[in-house]
Write a protein that holds these residues in place. Structure first.
Motif, PDB file in Angstrom:
ATOM      1  N   ASN A 375       0.869  -1.173   0.000  1.00  0.00           N
ATOM      2  CA  ASN A 375       0.000   0.000   0.000  1.00  0.00           C
ATOM      3  C   ASN A 375       0.910   1.229   0.000  1.00  0.00           C
ATOM      4  O   ASN A 375       1.488   1.596   1.015  1.00  0.00           O
ATOM      5  N   MET A 376       1.033   1.846  -1.173  1.00  0.00           N
ATOM      6  CA  MET A 376       2.004   2.922  -1.337  1.00  0.00           C
ATOM      7  C   MET A 376       1.642   4.186  -0.536  1.00  0.00           C
ATOM      8  O   MET A 376       2.474   5.078  -0.381  1.00  0.00           O
ATOM      9  N   ASP A 377       0.412   4.252  -0.067  1.00  0.00           N
ATOM     10  CA  ASP A 377       0.013   5.411   0.737  1.00  0.00           C
ATOM     11  C   ASP A 377       0.450   5.289   2.186  1.00  0.00           C
ATOM     12  O   ASP A 377       0.429   6.260   2.944  1.00  0.00           O
ATOM     13  N   ASN A 378       0.853   4.062   2.561  1.00  0.00           N
ATOM     14  CA  ASN A 378       1.260   3.828   3.943  1.00  0.00           C
ATOM     15  C   ASN A 378       2.779   3.949   4.045  1.00  0.00           C
ATOM     16  O   ASN A 378       3.520   3.189   3.390  1.00  0.00           O
ATOM     17  N   TYR A 379       3.253   4.879   4.867  1.00  0.00           N
ATOM     18  CA  TYR A 379       4.684   5.163   4.894  1.00  0.00           C
ATOM     19  C   TYR A 379       5.526   3.941   5.252  1.00  0.00           C
ATOM     20  O   TYR A 379       6.495   3.611   4.563  1.00  0.00           O
ATOM     21  N   SER A 380       5.153   3.235   6.336  1.00  0.00           N
ATOM     22  CA  SER A 380       6.023   2.126   6.743  1.00  0.00           C
ATOM     23  C   SER A 380       5.977   0.977   5.745  1.00  0.00           C
ATOM     24  O   SER A 380       6.988   0.302   5.524  1.00  0.00           O
ATOM     25  N   GLU A 381       4.845   0.770   5.103  1.00  0.00           N
ATOM     26  CA  GLU A 381       4.797  -0.263   4.057  1.00  0.00           C
ATOM     27  C   GLU A 381       5.684   0.122   2.885  1.00  0.00           C
ATOM     28  O   GLU A 381       6.382  -0.695   2.301  1.00  0.00           O
ATOM     29  N   ARG A 382       5.657   1.395   2.553  1.00  0.00           N
ATOM     30  CA  ARG A 382       6.469   1.890   1.436  1.00  0.00           C
ATOM     31  C   ARG A 382       7.959   1.740   1.761  1.00  0.00           C
ATOM     32  O   ARG A 382       8.772   1.396   0.911  1.00  0.00           O
ATOM     33  N   ARG A 383       8.286   1.987   3.044  1.00  0.00           N
ATOM     34  CA  ARG A 383       9.680   1.850   3.457  1.00  0.00           C
ATOM     35  C   ARG A 383      10.133   0.399   3.364  1.00  0.00           C
ATOM     36  O   ARG A 383      11.229   0.091   2.893  1.00  0.00           O
ATOM     37  N   GLU A 384       9.271  -0.501   3.798  1.00  0.00           N
ATOM     38  CA  GLU A 384       9.567  -1.930   3.719  1.00  0.00           C
ATOM     39  C   GLU A 384       9.765  -2.354   2.252  1.00  0.00           C
ATOM     40  O   GLU A 384      10.672  -3.127   1.929  1.00  0.00           O
ATOM     41  N   PHE A 385       8.913  -1.818   1.409  1.00  0.00           N
ATOM     42  CA  PHE A 385       9.023  -2.092  -0.031  1.00  0.00           C
ATOM     43  C   PHE A 385      10.402  -1.679  -0.551  1.00  0.00           C
ATOM     44  O   PHE A 385      11.078  -2.445  -1.256  1.00  0.00           O
ATOM     45  N   VAL A 386      10.831  -0.481  -0.166  1.00  0.00           N
ATOM     46  CA  VAL A 386      12.132   0.014  -0.623  1.00  0.00           C
ATOM     47  C   VAL A 386      13.253  -0.887  -0.107  1.00  0.00           C
ATOM     48  O   VAL A 386      14.171  -1.260  -0.841  1.00  0.00           O
ATOM     49  N   ARG A 387      13.132  -1.277   1.153  1.00  0.00           N
ATOM     50  CA  ARG A 387      14.173  -2.108   1.758  1.00  0.00           C
ATOM     51  C   ARG A 387      14.316  -3.442   1.003  1.00  0.00           C
ATOM     52  O   ARG A 387      15.413  -3.888   0.689  1.00  0.00           O
ATOM     53  N   ARG A 388      13.173  -4.057   0.709  1.00  0.00           N
ATOM     54  CA  ARG A 388      13.221  -5.364   0.025  1.00  0.00           C
ATOM     55  C   ARG A 388      13.724  -5.227  -1.412  1.00  0.00           C
ATOM     56  O   ARG A 388      14.503  -6.051  -1.893  1.00  0.00           O
ATOM     57  N   ALA A 389      13.275  -4.194  -2.089  1.00  0.00           N
ATOM     58  CA  ALA A 389      13.709  -3.994  -3.473  1.00  0.00           C
ATOM     59  C   ALA A 389      15.206  -3.678  -3.528  1.00  0.00           C
ATOM     60  O   ALA A 389      15.930  -4.186  -4.390  1.00  0.00           O
ATOM     61  N   GLU A 390      15.657  -2.875  -2.578  1.00  0.00           N
ATOM     62  CA  GLU A 390      17.092  -2.531  -2.545  1.00  0.00           C
ATOM     63  C   GLU A 390      17.953  -3.774  -2.373  1.00  0.00           C
ATOM     64  O   GLU A 390      19.014  -3.903  -2.989  1.00  0.00           O
ATOM     65  N   ALA A 391      17.470  -4.685  -1.525  1.00  0.00           N
ATOM     66  CA  ALA A 391      18.221  -5.918  -1.296  1.00  0.00           C
ATOM     67  C   ALA A 391      18.370  -6.692  -2.600  1.00  0.00           C
ATOM     68  O   ALA A 391      19.443  -7.243  -2.891  1.00  0.00           O
ATOM     69  N   GLU A 392      17.314  -6.723  -3.394  1.00  0.00           N
ATOM     70  CA  GLU A 392      17.396  -7.431  -4.683  1.00  0.00           C
ATOM     71  C   GLU A 392      18.292  -6.683  -5.669  1.00  0.00           C
ATOM     72  O   GLU A 392      19.060  -7.293  -6.393  1.00  0.00           O
ATOM     73  N   ILE A 393      18.196  -5.365  -5.658  1.00  0.00           N
ATOM     74  CA  ILE A 393      19.023  -4.574  -6.584  1.00  0.00           C
ATOM     75  C   ILE A 393      20.503  -4.800  -6.305  1.00  0.00           C
ATOM     76  O   ILE A 393      21.309  -4.955  -7.215  1.00  0.00           O
ATOM     77  N   SER A 394      20.838  -4.886  -5.023  1.00  0.00           N
ATOM     78  CA  SER A 394      22.258  -5.024  -4.676  1.00  0.00           C
ATOM     79  C   SER A 394      22.835  -6.341  -5.178  1.00  0.00           C
ATOM     80  O   SER A 394      24.044  -6.519  -5.216  1.00  0.00           O
ATOM     81  N   LEU A 395      21.977  -7.280  -5.554  1.00  0.00           N
ATOM     82  CA  LEU A 395      22.470  -8.572  -6.042  1.00  0.00           C
ATOM     83  C   LEU A 395      22.727  -8.585  -7.541  1.00  0.00           C
ATOM     84  O   LEU A 395      23.288  -9.536  -8.073  1.00  0.00           O
ATOM     85  N   LEU A 396      22.314  -7.507  -8.221  1.00  0.00           N
ATOM     86  CA  LEU A 396      22.491  -7.496  -9.676  1.00  0.00           C
ATOM     87  C   LEU A 396      23.971  -7.393 -10.024  1.00  0.00           C
ATOM     88  O   LEU A 396      24.721  -6.647  -9.413  1.00  0.00           O
ATOM     89  N   GLU A 397      24.361  -8.167 -11.033  1.00  0.00           N
ATOM     90  CA  GLU A 397      25.762  -8.217 -11.442  1.00  0.00           C
ATOM     91  C   GLU A 397      26.226  -6.896 -12.038  1.00  0.00           C
ATOM     92  O   GLU A 397      27.307  -6.406 -11.756  1.00  0.00           O
ATOM     93  N   ASP A 398      25.362  -6.357 -12.893  1.00  0.00           N
ATOM     94  CA  ASP A 398      25.773  -5.250 -13.739  1.00  0.00           C
ATOM     95  C   ASP A 398      25.592  -3.909 -13.029  1.00  0.00           C
ATOM     96  O   ASP A 398      24.519  -3.616 -12.497  1.00  0.00           O
ATOM     97  N   GLU A 399      26.630  -3.098 -13.030  1.00  0.00           N
ATOM     98  CA  GLU A 399      26.591  -1.820 -12.327  1.00  0.00           C
ATOM     99  C   GLU A 399      25.523  -0.906 -12.920  1.00  0.00           C
ATOM    100  O   GLU A 399      24.788  -0.225 -12.207  1.00  0.00           O
TER     101      GLU A 399
END
Ligand SMILES: [Zn+2]
Length: 584
Positions: A375-399
């Motif tokens: 729920n993008m209107d909910n701040y803490s849910e949005r923060r959790e979303f960013v945290r999880r997505a960032e974790a996946e991004i950091s695994l990408l090989e290509d800079e």
């Protein structure tokens, strides 16, 4: 699989060309005298595998995989040496004697009996589908576009009611216990009954094409279970099965990708659209074993589960497992809420083809999937979303990818983000080459062996002047080379590989075949220099041992003897070192 004679093995090897055979599995490109290809044994993005037609050897310079034509097929197809020889014989059209013929059936007599029951049942159900008893079922299949051709390809049949199958198998002399073990009949309170009574049957095979079970559909609207599968038997373990593996294999390997769907009817829908590199996992749960099988089909796995929420969640789980095993993963963007079978029925083959063109990279899917569950209107849910997505991004090989998706994530979330340095996926299983720096001495032993492979003269001189190598593996290799010259007059690494079961020695021969000293004309000076380096090393070790002995308690007599040997050893050592310096 019966043994194949050495004579046949040699004949197949001589007839096979490694470039020709490998190019049946991979795209190979000429590069100078050799060929290169994307290595299928690690997650390769630039061609790291080199194939030498001269040496009949392949080698990956990143993961170290290497060997001859049999090794390649063995590792690629995940089969035994004998099966690999049979496979190559098949490719080059060499007739192996009849009892050695393809493919391998297990020797276990009970399993053999079970396969017989399964094969008989498939024949019977195919026949039964064409009788008057199955008019409705056949019409149902026709209505769904499963015509003669598709029905024959997937061996679709019908198990008539009233335990017809049981009576048929019994009349043919099959043992009741074998039928029960196959789970095609079962013992009930009133005797033995067919398990798939009144159902359309879809046979399931293992990766070698042996029939092991069934998925079966009822068209009776009052039947509460539309589909049932064989329960686990000695042959059939649902969690280990990749349906259609044996049919998808060649196309998957040719295209370097395999589509994974949820069910048997989806696989058939792909086939109707002319796409044969499609398999399914009989449900949405995916096991390690299944991922391993998918990986052995193709380096790239394209998930094409249903568009509903369950399907998307299953994609997330299975894809993460596949990534952990170093597969390349993409996801088909199926927003339709329909499964592939429905899409082909409603929109035809073109509908499905249009859908699979909407291929998302893993990260695109991640952002879409997580966003949908936030729920993008909910701040803490949005923060959790960013945290999880960032974790996946950091695994990408290509800079560049990491940068791009960080920007994308910023845009979606409204958070200001800095892009992440590369992290390592925890389940990563890549075997990295050992970073051992060869010292001059180890290199000297390699040079000696490589030159021995290139020239019988070098082998002779080695026997005369040195006759041993300090590394045990290398010493064994040297004896094999000398023996090959003695018995065959030739020493070819691609042949020697098959003469040992020792993996270290096999790998050594691969390395030597691609060593520079193996491809230059024989030069006595280089060989002598290398021999001297080994002698220096040997004498140094010997001198150390004498010195240590002399520091311990010794009788005066022994002390004298050892002291003499020590001095002799030092003199030899000095002489070798002097010679060595003169050469340099
Ligand atoms: Zn590799």
């Amino acid at each position: 699989m019966p043994r194949i004679s050495d004579q046949d093995i040699n004949a197949v090897r001589a007839k096979a060309d490694i470039v020709d055979v490998i190019s049946r599995y991979l795209q190979v490109q000429r590069k100078g005298k050799s060929y290169v290809a994307l290595c299928p044994f690690h997650d390769d993005h630039s061609p790291s595998m080199s194939i030498s037609p001269d040496r009949q050897i392949y080698k990956c310079f990143v993961c170290g995989a290497g060997g001859n034509v049999f090794t390649f097929v063995q590792n690629y197809e995940k089969v035994s040496f004998t099966e690999a020889v049979a496979q190559v014989a098949n490719i080059v059209g060499y007739p192996l004697s009849l009892e050695n013929d393809l493919p391998s059936k297990p020797e276990d007599p009970h399993k053999k009996a079970m396969y017989k029951v399964m094969e008989e049942m498939i024949r019977y159900t195919i026949y039964a589908l064409n009788t008057n008893e199955a008019v409705l079922e056949k019409q149902y299949l026709e209505d769904r576009g499963l015509n003669d051709q598709i029905r024959a390809k997937f061996e679709i049949g019908y198990n008539p009611p009233n335990d017809a199958l049981y009576h048929f198998l019994k009349a043919k002399g099959y043992k009741e216990s074998d039928m029960v073990d196959c789970n095609v009949v079962r013992t009930g309170p009133r005797g033995i009954n067919d398990v798939f009574s009144g159902r359309i049957t879809f046979p399931i095979h293992d990766q070698h094409g042996n029939p092991i079970g069934f998925s079966a559909r009822s068209i009776d609207p009052n039947n509460p279970s539309k589909y049932i599968n064989t329960t686990d038997t000695e042959l059939f373990r649902k969690s280990d099965i990749v349906y259609n593996y044996h049919r998808a294999k060649s196309q998957a390997r040719k295209e370097g990708c395999v589509y994974v769907t949820e069910g048997v009817t989806d696989v058939i829908a792909f086939a109707k659209a002319g796409i044969d590199n499609c398999v399914c996992t009989l449900g949405t749960s995916c096991t390690d074993h299944q991922i391993q099988l998918l990986k052995s089909l193709a380096p790239k796995v394209v998930f094409c589960y249903d568009g509903d929420d369950a399907g998307q969640k299953a994609t997330w789980r299975a894809a993460k497992m596949a990534l952990g095993k170093n597969c390349r993963v993409t996801v088909i963007d199926n927003q339709s809420g329909k499964d592939p079978d429905e899409i082909v029925r409603n929109q035809g083959a073109d509908g499905l083809k249009a859908m699979i063109r909407k291929e998302l990279t893993w990260m695109e899917f991640v952002l879409m999937f997580l966003q949908k569950h936030t729920n993008m209107d909910n701040y803490s849910e949005r923060r959790e979303f960013v945290r999880r997505a960032e974790a996946e991004i950091s695994l990408l090989e290509d800079e560049l990818d990491r940068q791009h998706f960080t920007d994308e994530l910023s845009r979606i979330s409204g958070f200001k983000l800095n892009y992440q340095p590369k992290a390592t996926r925890q389940e990563h299983t890549t075997v990295l080459p050992s970073a051992k720096v060869p010292d001059g001495f180890a290199e000297a032993e390699d040079i000696i062996l490589a030159m021995m492979l290139a020239s019988p003269e070098a082998a002779r001189r080695y026997s005369d002047r040195l006759g041993y190598l300090t590394d045990k593996t290398k010493h064994t290799a040297s004896m094999m080379i000398i023996d090959a010259y003695r018995t065959k007059g030739r020493a070819e690494p691609s042949v020697l590989i098959d003469e040992t079961d020792n993996e270290d020695i096999k790998q050594l021969f691969v390395r030597l075949a691609t060593h520079w000293a193996c491809s230059i004309p024989y030069e006595e000076k280089i060989l002598d220099g290398a021999i001297r380096k080994v002698l220096i090393q040997a004498k140094t070790t010997q001198a150390d041992a004498f010195r240590q002995a002399l520091q311990g308690p010794l009788s005066s007599e022994n002390r004298e003897i050892i002291l003499n040997q020590y001095q002799e050893c030092l003199m030899d050592l000095r002489r070798y070192i002097d010679e060595d310096n003169k050469q340099d």
